[in-house]
Design an enzyme around this catalytic site. Structure first.
Site, short mmCIF file in Angstrom:
data_model
loop_
_atom_site.label_atom_id
_atom_site.label_comp_id
_atom_site.label_asym_id
_atom_site.label_seq_id
_atom_site.Cartn_x
_atom_site.Cartn_y
_atom_site.Cartn_z
N GLY A 114 82.73 3.21 21.37
CA GLY A 114 81.60 2.48 21.95
C GLY A 114 80.36 2.55 21.10
N ALA A 115 80.55 2.52 19.77
CA ALA A 115 79.44 2.73 18.84
C ALA A 115 79.07 1.48 18.06
CB ALA A 115 79.79 3.85 17.86
N VAL A 163 90.15 0.72 24.06
CA VAL A 163 90.44 2.08 24.52
C VAL A 163 91.33 2.11 25.76
CG1 VAL A 163 88.38 3.12 23.50
CG2 VAL A 163 88.27 2.16 25.82
N TYR A 202 82.40 2.61 38.96
CA TYR A 202 81.76 3.29 37.82
C TYR A 202 81.44 4.73 38.17
CZ TYR A 202 78.41 4.06 33.99
OH TYR A 202 77.75 4.55 32.89
N LYS A 245 83.06 8.07 36.47
CA LYS A 245 82.24 9.05 35.76
C LYS A 245 82.35 10.43 36.39
CE LYS A 245 80.61 6.43 32.47
NZ LYS A 245 81.06 6.65 31.07
#
Length: 278
Positions: A14-15, A81, A173, A177
């Site tokens: 995620g970069a 991913v 979400y 998390k």
């Protein structure tokens, strides 16, 4: 700057966008001399109104920028991913270039199907959100760990304040998390004997594309402006402002380095005081 990171290899998912936390993490690690793998989806397949991911062109530019600015090597890898095949191909490319990985940052994340309460949430959107945010941490870690074994290492998983304090209408979400936080603790126990530390970061309101998207969404729901929603949010933060990606990246560099050598299994808040409980 953390001298012990010099010459280490770090993989950050995620970069691929300059506006994201992952980009800031990659730069912070490179600033300490770590070689970096910039990983992201590599294509822009976001639906209208969703947060876009880093494209291959953007990742290639980021890699060139990092190598121009810091005396390190860097490479860009496109990866979904949620796809074990693509993750495996990413690992092979990293192994061919760097042989091993010392630091893994599971940072990729997204939210789909919001705003919706649990009883109105689209099942496919729920499953996709959990897959991207939680199951990907398991998949990527499992695939990368063989490149980390036999040497000290550090894994940093990006969780969220939402994993500790339930938000409205974004349940998938939050649940994902929260799962990342528990997965971090499980991995920390299982990998301690191998010398690999595992910690999570729990950002609050950080000014990224995802945060701007959230303010826009809330503005439509509440019939107000993005600016007003940001002001209202800042009132809930003791430091009185939205955080910057670089402030999260500084914590990640610390957790990646030997400066945090006695820290593992932690889920550290980066919230400007908005959340003070562990």
């Amino acid at each position: 700057m953390y001298a012990d990171l010099n010459g280490k290899t770090a993989l950050v998912t995620g970069a691929g966008k300059r506006t994201g936390i992952g980009y800031a993490i990659a730069r912070a690690l490179a600033a300490s001399g770590a070689h970096v793998v910039v990983a992201d989806l590599g294509q822009n397949d976001a639906d209208e109104g969703q947060v876009k991911t880093g494209t291959q062109g953007e990742m290639d530019e980021i890699v060139r920028e990092i190598m121009d600015e810091f005396p390190v090597s860097a490479m860009a890898v496109g990866v979904d991913v949620t796809d074990n095949g693509e993750i495996g191909r990413m690992v092979e490319k990293v192994k061919a270039r760097f042989d091993h990985v010392d630091v893994l940052c599971n940072n990729a994340g997204a939210s789909f199907g919001v705003p919706n309460a649990v009883h109105t949430y689209d099942e496919a959107a729920w499953m996709k959100t959990v897959d991207v945010n939680l199951h990907s941490v398991f998949r990527v870690s499992r695939a990368v760990l063989p490149l980390m074994m036999g040497r000290k290492g550090s894994i940093i998983n990006t969780a969220s304040r939402a994993g500790k304090v339930p938000p409205l209408f974004n349940g998938a979400y939050a649940v994902a998390k929260a799962g990342v936080i528990m997965l971090t603790k499980v991995m920390a126990k299982e990998l301690a004997g191998a010398g690999i530390r595992v910690n999570a970061i729990c950002p609050g309101q950080i000014m990224t594309d995802l945060e701007r998207w959230r303010f826009g969404l809330e503005a439509r729901v509440f019939g107000t402006t993005v600016e007003e929603r940001e002001k209202e949010m800042c009132k809930t933060i003791p430091l009185g402002r939205i955080g910057a990606p670089e402030e999260v990246a500084g914590l990640v560099a610390f957790l990646a380095s030997d400066a945090s050598s006695y820290c593992t299994g932690q889920a550290v808040n980066v919230t400007g005081g908005q959340l003070m409980e562990f």
